[in-house]
Design a protein around this motif. Structure first.
Motif, short mmCIF file in Angstrom:
data_model
loop_
_atom_site.label_atom_id
_atom_site.label_comp_id
_atom_site.label_asym_id
_atom_site.label_seq_id
_atom_site.Cartn_x
_atom_site.Cartn_y
_atom_site.Cartn_z
N PHE A 452 -40.33 42.58 -39.98
CA PHE A 452 -40.54 41.26 -40.56
C PHE A 452 -40.43 40.16 -39.50
CE2 PHE A 452 -38.73 37.41 -42.46
CZ PHE A 452 -39.74 37.08 -43.35
N TRP A 453 -39.35 40.19 -38.70
CA TRP A 453 -39.15 39.11 -37.74
C TRP A 453 -40.09 39.22 -36.53
CZ3 TRP A 453 -36.99 34.56 -38.28
CH2 TRP A 453 -36.14 34.36 -39.38
N SER A 454 -40.49 40.43 -36.19
CA SER A 454 -41.49 40.56 -35.12
C SER A 454 -42.82 39.94 -35.55
CB SER A 454 -41.70 42.03 -34.76
OG SER A 454 -40.52 42.60 -34.24
N TRP A 455 -43.17 40.12 -36.85
CA TRP A 455 -44.41 39.54 -37.38
C TRP A 455 -44.28 38.03 -37.56
CZ3 TRP A 455 -44.57 37.34 -42.37
CH2 TRP A 455 -45.83 36.87 -42.75
N THR A 468 -30.78 44.77 -34.42
CA THR A 468 -29.49 45.05 -33.80
C THR A 468 -28.35 44.44 -34.60
OG1 THR A 468 -30.53 45.10 -31.62
CG2 THR A 468 -28.14 44.80 -31.69
N ALA A 469 -28.55 43.19 -35.05
CA ALA A 469 -27.52 42.52 -35.84
C ALA A 469 -27.21 43.32 -37.12
CB ALA A 469 -27.96 41.11 -36.21
N ILE A 470 -28.25 43.85 -37.76
CA ILE A 470 -28.04 44.63 -38.99
C ILE A 470 -27.23 45.88 -38.69
CG2 ILE A 470 -29.22 46.03 -40.72
CD1 ILE A 470 -31.47 43.95 -40.70
N CYS A 471 -27.59 46.60 -37.62
CA CYS A 471 -26.86 47.84 -37.27
C CYS A 471 -25.42 47.56 -36.90
CB CYS A 471 -27.58 48.56 -36.13
SG CYS A 471 -29.15 49.32 -36.60
N VAL A 472 -25.17 46.40 -36.27
CA VAL A 472 -23.81 46.09 -35.83
C VAL A 472 -22.96 45.58 -36.97
CG1 VAL A 472 -22.44 44.57 -34.36
CG2 VAL A 472 -24.46 45.69 -33.44
N VAL A 473 -23.49 44.60 -37.71
CA VAL A 473 -22.66 43.91 -38.69
C VAL A 473 -22.48 44.71 -39.98
CG1 VAL A 473 -24.38 42.61 -39.98
CG2 VAL A 473 -22.17 41.55 -39.46
N THR A 474 -23.38 45.66 -40.24
CA THR A 474 -23.17 46.53 -41.41
C THR A 474 -22.15 47.60 -41.04
OG1 THR A 474 -25.07 47.85 -40.71
CG2 THR A 474 -25.45 46.20 -42.42
N CYS A 475 -20.99 47.14 -40.72
CA CYS A 475 -19.91 48.03 -40.27
C CYS A 475 -19.55 49.01 -41.38
CB CYS A 475 -18.69 47.20 -39.91
SG CYS A 475 -17.23 48.18 -39.51
N PRO A 476 -19.64 50.30 -41.15
CA PRO A 476 -19.29 51.28 -42.19
C PRO A 476 -17.78 51.46 -42.30
CG PRO A 476 -19.97 52.42 -40.22
CD PRO A 476 -20.12 50.96 -39.92
N CYS A 477 -17.07 50.32 -42.43
CA CYS A 477 -15.61 50.38 -42.46
C CYS A 477 -15.11 51.21 -43.63
CB CYS A 477 -15.02 48.97 -42.53
SG CYS A 477 -15.46 47.94 -41.13
N ALA A 478 -15.80 51.08 -44.80
CA ALA A 478 -15.34 51.80 -45.99
C ALA A 478 -15.41 53.30 -45.78
CB ALA A 478 -16.19 51.40 -47.19
N MET A 781 -31.29 39.31 -42.45
CA MET A 781 -32.71 39.22 -42.77
C MET A 781 -33.21 37.77 -42.77
SD MET A 781 -33.82 42.32 -43.13
CE MET A 781 -35.13 42.64 -44.31
N LEU A 782 -32.30 36.85 -43.09
CA LEU A 782 -32.66 35.42 -43.06
C LEU A 782 -32.57 34.84 -41.66
CD1 LEU A 782 -30.84 34.21 -46.30
CD2 LEU A 782 -33.31 34.54 -45.97
N GLY A 783 -32.14 35.67 -40.70
CA GLY A 783 -32.05 35.20 -39.32
C GLY A 783 -30.84 34.33 -39.06
N LEU A 784 -29.83 34.40 -39.92
CA LEU A 784 -28.66 33.54 -39.79
C LEU A 784 -27.49 34.22 -39.07
CD1 LEU A 784 -28.65 31.97 -43.37
CD2 LEU A 784 -29.64 31.03 -41.26
N MET A 785 -27.60 35.51 -38.76
CA MET A 785 -26.50 36.21 -38.13
C MET A 785 -26.46 35.92 -36.63
SD MET A 785 -23.89 38.00 -38.67
CE MET A 785 -24.24 38.37 -40.39
N ARG A 786 -25.27 35.56 -36.14
CA ARG A 786 -25.06 35.27 -34.73
C ARG A 786 -23.98 36.20 -34.19
NH1 ARG A 786 -29.10 33.32 -35.69
NH2 ARG A 786 -29.81 31.15 -35.44
N PRO A 787 -23.95 36.39 -32.87
CA PRO A 787 -22.93 37.28 -32.31
C PRO A 787 -21.51 36.90 -32.71
CG PRO A 787 -24.61 36.83 -30.67
CD PRO A 787 -24.92 35.95 -31.84
N TRP A 788 -21.18 35.60 -32.66
CA TRP A 788 -19.81 35.19 -33.00
C TRP A 788 -19.49 35.47 -34.47
CZ3 TRP A 788 -18.85 31.75 -36.88
CH2 TRP A 788 -19.91 30.94 -37.30
N LEU A 789 -20.50 35.32 -35.35
CA LEU A 789 -20.29 35.58 -36.76
C LEU A 789 -20.11 37.08 -37.01
CD1 LEU A 789 -20.07 34.39 -39.57
CD2 LEU A 789 -22.57 34.56 -39.78
N ALA A 790 -20.90 37.89 -36.30
CA ALA A 790 -20.75 39.34 -36.42
C ALA A 790 -19.36 39.77 -35.93
CB ALA A 790 -21.83 40.06 -35.63
#
Length: 818
Positions: A452-455, A468-478, A781-790
């Motif tokens: 989506f974002w490449s397009w 990358t943000a999705i893979c990192v921030v979707t931490c499988p902590c549970a 997906m909205l493009g709002l994720m930043r490294p500091w927020l992750a």
């Protein structure tokens, strides 16, 4: 040697009349008001106990500590000792120690020796073993490693190695040869976890400055480079654990939780490397990547920690490869590995030793115990030159000479002693379905974000940042952290309760258990006989009691042991006389012109008068002098202290309970009635293969088998889940999912309740994980994720789910207070 060594230790104070009188006499059943808790371990003392101990194991160890002046052990332990089971030390096979002892004696200087030791669990155990070793002649240095379960010794040739090992085992520890079990993987994981945690701490410190406004200049460049270096080292140290596992899962066409973790590591490091080379900091997830790897490694280590620790507590499985016997070769006795035996070989079987192959006795009668094979609690007499089955133990006082009928490879013992089965894979369940859905969901979301974002941005780099943000921030902590922590809490709690889980998948499979099958002898009973009423011993004179003690002191017959245990608390001493044995009948000795006998009525007092009637049962003991009865004694099997209550609780919880045994059907039915088990669910007279066949026919993926002897090894191998109370030999613990060390069965029910609570906590964590991940995926997906927020969201979510898990399963939870 084991029984005699144990006798010497437990009887230290009994040779001194005043000191013996200070002990609590076990014979005065009506005179003693037993305290509520065991003097050794603090457990509740059964109402039928004759003294202040919950079992004979605790009695033996407490009196040994008292007699050896080692009561400081309790101060180091915190006033109570570790619960002790009735270790059958008369069955300990120490032939493996003979060549080591010979090499030590032949040495000219200090010799290093290494052993496995079972039962070392605390600093008090370490102190006790060190203290016992320091009292030995020739003692040099000893290093006790409770984590690995090892003893490393430096000793001179004068060290009495057999006596030292026997003394350790009299205090409840078991010693065996140093095995070759591979524990490198667990140690490697611990080292990798430690390194990555240190790197994560450094990365957080380096990243803090940039999060608080430092964006350029030499200091920024230095911190930026150091942060990238930490991320690189974390990938090199911790990444292979997940990448290798994920690749192996892909090769087997399996969806494994390590797959999104590995993809996240690879994608994130790829973005970090591009960021570092290009100078673009938009995808600089350096610290997030390092923390992520550290947390996932900690979760993996937690998942293995207790299981590995429980495995290390055990001696190596004493399978057929290490089984030794004494073969007669050209008039000399040679210690020989059993797998080298061939038909026609002659063997010498000392008292208490094992007959490894079907054999024929040579020239003498024999008394053998078959309880290891068929659960039969009564020894059997064999006439001279008769066939003795493989797996029998010489229960007589003298050595047997036998000629074997087959090669060891054809012996039924070879099959029963086969290598332990590998741990079962985890049973299918909602946890595994959730893991598979999670893997697919994360990978689909990452791919969708990239496309989506490449397009939309006409920039593949931007698409890579979002993926990358999705893979990192979707931490499988549970799953990756909280679930391993939940397992760790439960495994630790069961360990404190005396149940040691050896198979990592047991708690998952326990949810499916609906049927529980118990062996009889050694499982529902203690495996020992006791006296129904020991008061007749109080009526004996001092010399008669000394003679009786001498008759039973050197015997490993279950009835002799029952009398010996009853006499333990009375002032007795050995008399100077030779004890003779008539296999299957009894023992006797001559003192002056008087002849004493103990055994069956027809043996001890064949000419009973009407004034001295024979006892009602031929299984009972008669103690007589010159044919005149001094007293009669009745023996009975001792149930585990809480067997009836625990079986009733399991039945109320909806579990079907069964008894399978090789013992006589009448005895099995009698025990079943006492424990309120339905008659049709109590089956006796089964061979080892018969037990296994019954399990195979009735196990629908819901059967838990509890057994203790080699006759149960085939059955536990067929069962969906299995456990054992037997720790005196490593054979059964290494073939089962768990072992327990308590005198009672309480940990069994606790483990099933704990498994259900664990499943509830895991499901709750999964619900939290789904909600959290849906929210952060939406932000990404909205493009709002930043490294500091992750970097902020991932640890906060972890802290939340870990706190909830801790409150539900830690030592303060009501689960452990019932």
């Amino acid at each position: 040697m084991g029984a005699r060594a144990m006798l010497q230790v437990t009887s230290l104070q009994l040779t001194d009349e005043p000191a013996a009188n200070n002990l609590r006499p076990a014979l005065a059943r009506d005179a003693i008001s037993a305290p509520a808790t065991c003097l050794h371990c603090g457990a509740i003392v059964p109402g039928a106990a004759t003294d202040a101990y919950c079992c004979s194991g605790c009695r033996t160890i407490h009196r040994a500590l008292q007699g050896s002046g080692l009561m400081r052990y309790y101060d180091l332990r915190g006033q109570t000792g570790e619960s002790a089971t009735d270790l059958r030390l008369e069955r300990r096979d120490r032939k493996w120690l003979e060549p080591i002892a010979e090499a030590l004696r032949c040495g000219s200087c200090v010799t290093p020796l290494s052993f496995k030791v079972q039962g070392v669990r605390c600093a008090a155990c370490v102190w006790l073993i060190q203290e016992l070793f320091s009292r030995q002649p020739g003692a040099g240095r000893i290093i006790v490693n409770p984590g690995r379960g090892t003893l490393d010794i430096l000793a001179g040739p004068e060290l009495p190695l057999f006596d030292f090992v026997a003394e350790l085992e009299a205090f409840g520890y078991l010693v065996g040869p140093q095995g070759h079990r591979d524990t490198q993987q667990a140690d490697d994981l611990l080292v990798r976890s430690g390194v990555c945690v240190a790197l994560a701490g450094s990365a957080m410190m380096f990243a803090a400055a940039t999060y608080f406004g430092l964006h350029d200049g030499p200091l920024y460049q230095l911190l930026h480079s150091l942060n990238f270096g930490c991320a690189t080292l974390a990938v090199l140290v911790g990444g292979p654990v997940f990448i290798k596992s994920a690749w192996q899962a892909v090769q087997r066409r399996l969806l494994h939780l390590d797959l999104p973790i590995a993809v996240g590591i690879v994608l994130t490091y790829g973005a970090a490397l591009w960021s570092f080379i290009s100078g673009n900091t938009r995808a600089a997830y350096y610290d997030t990547l390092t923390i992520f790897i550290a947390l996932m490694l900690i979760g993996r280590w937690l998942k293995q920690r207790i299981v590995v620790r429980n495995q290390r507590q055990l001696l190596d499985s004493d399978g057929s490869e290490n089984l030794l016997t004494r073969r007669i070769e050209q008039g000399h006795v040679r210690l020989t590995a059993c797998h080298e035996l061939r038909a026609g070989d002659e063997l010498l079987i000392p008292a208490g030793d094992l007959v490894p192959v079907d054999a024929r006795s040579i020239g003498s009668a024999a008394l053998c115990s078959l309880d290891w094979i068929n659960g039969e609690s009564q020894p059997i007499a064999y006439a001279a030159d008769s066939e003795i089955p493989a797996g029998a133990f010489n229960a007589g006082l003298s050595a047997l000479r036998v000629r074997i009928s087959t090669d060891f490879a054809d012996s039924p013992l070879s099959l029963l002693l086969a290598r332990p089965r590998p741990d079962q894979a985890q049973a299918p369940g909602r946890y595994h379905v959730f893991s598979a859905v999670y893997v697919l969901g994360v990978l689909s979301a990452a791919l969708g974000g990239f496309v989506f974002w490449s397009w939309r941005a006409h920039d593949m780099v931007r698409g890579l940042e979002v993926a990358t943000a999705i893979c990192v921030v979707t931490c499988p902590c549970a799953i990756g952290i909280a679930t391993p922590l939940a397992y760790d809490f439960v495994l630790s709690g069961l360990r404190r309760a005396g149940l040691f889980v050896r198979s990592g998948s047991f708690l998952d499979r326990a949810l499916h258990v609906r049927r529980i099958v118990f062996d009889k002898t050694g499982t529902l009973t203690t495996g020992r006989l006791s006296l129904e009423d020991s008061s007749p011993l109080l009526q004996l004179s001092g010399i008669d009691r000394d003679v009786l003690y001498t008759l039973v002191a050197g015997s490993v017959h279950p009835k002799s042991l029952a009398v010996q245990h009853a006499l333990d608390g009375s002032p007795t001493r050995l008399v100077d006389a030779v004890v003779s044995e008539t296999p299957g009948q009894g023992v006797g000795l001559r003192l002056g012109d008087r002849e004493y006998r103990l055994g069956r009525a027809e043996f001890a007092a064949p000419l009973l008068s009407q004034a001295q009637p024979a006892p009602e049962s031929s299984d009972d003991l008669v103690f007589a002098i010159d044919g005149h009865v001094l007293c009669t004694l009745r023996t009975c099997e001792t149930q585990r202290s809480d067997a009836r209550a625990e079986i009733a609780q399991l039945q109320r919880a909806g579990y079907e309970t069964f008894i399978l045994s090789g013992d006589e059907p009448a005895r099995v039915a009698q025990l079943a009635a006492a424990l309120s088990v339905a008659p049709e669910r109590a089956i006796g007279g089964l061979s080892p293969a018969g037990k296994a066949d019954w399990i195979g026919a009735h196990d629908r993926g819901d059967l838990l088998m509890i057994g203790d002897g080699i006759n149960d090894s085939l059955a536990v191998g067929r069962a969906f889940a299995s456990g054992t109370p037997s720790i005196d030999r490593a054979l059964m613990p290494w073939r089962t999912d768990f072992y327990f060390t308590t005198p009672g069965l309480a940990p069994l029910g606790l483990s099933l309740r704990a498994a259900r609570r664990l499943a509830s906590v895991v499901r709750r964590n999964q619900v939290f994980g789904v909600g959290y991940n849906l929210a952060v995926v939406a932000l990404s997906m909205l493009g709002l994720m930043r490294p500091w927020l992750a970097a902020l969201l991932m640890p906060l979510s972890s802290i939340a789910v870990l706190t909830a898990t801790s409150l539900s399963l830690s030592t303060r939870s009501d689960l452990w207070k019932r």
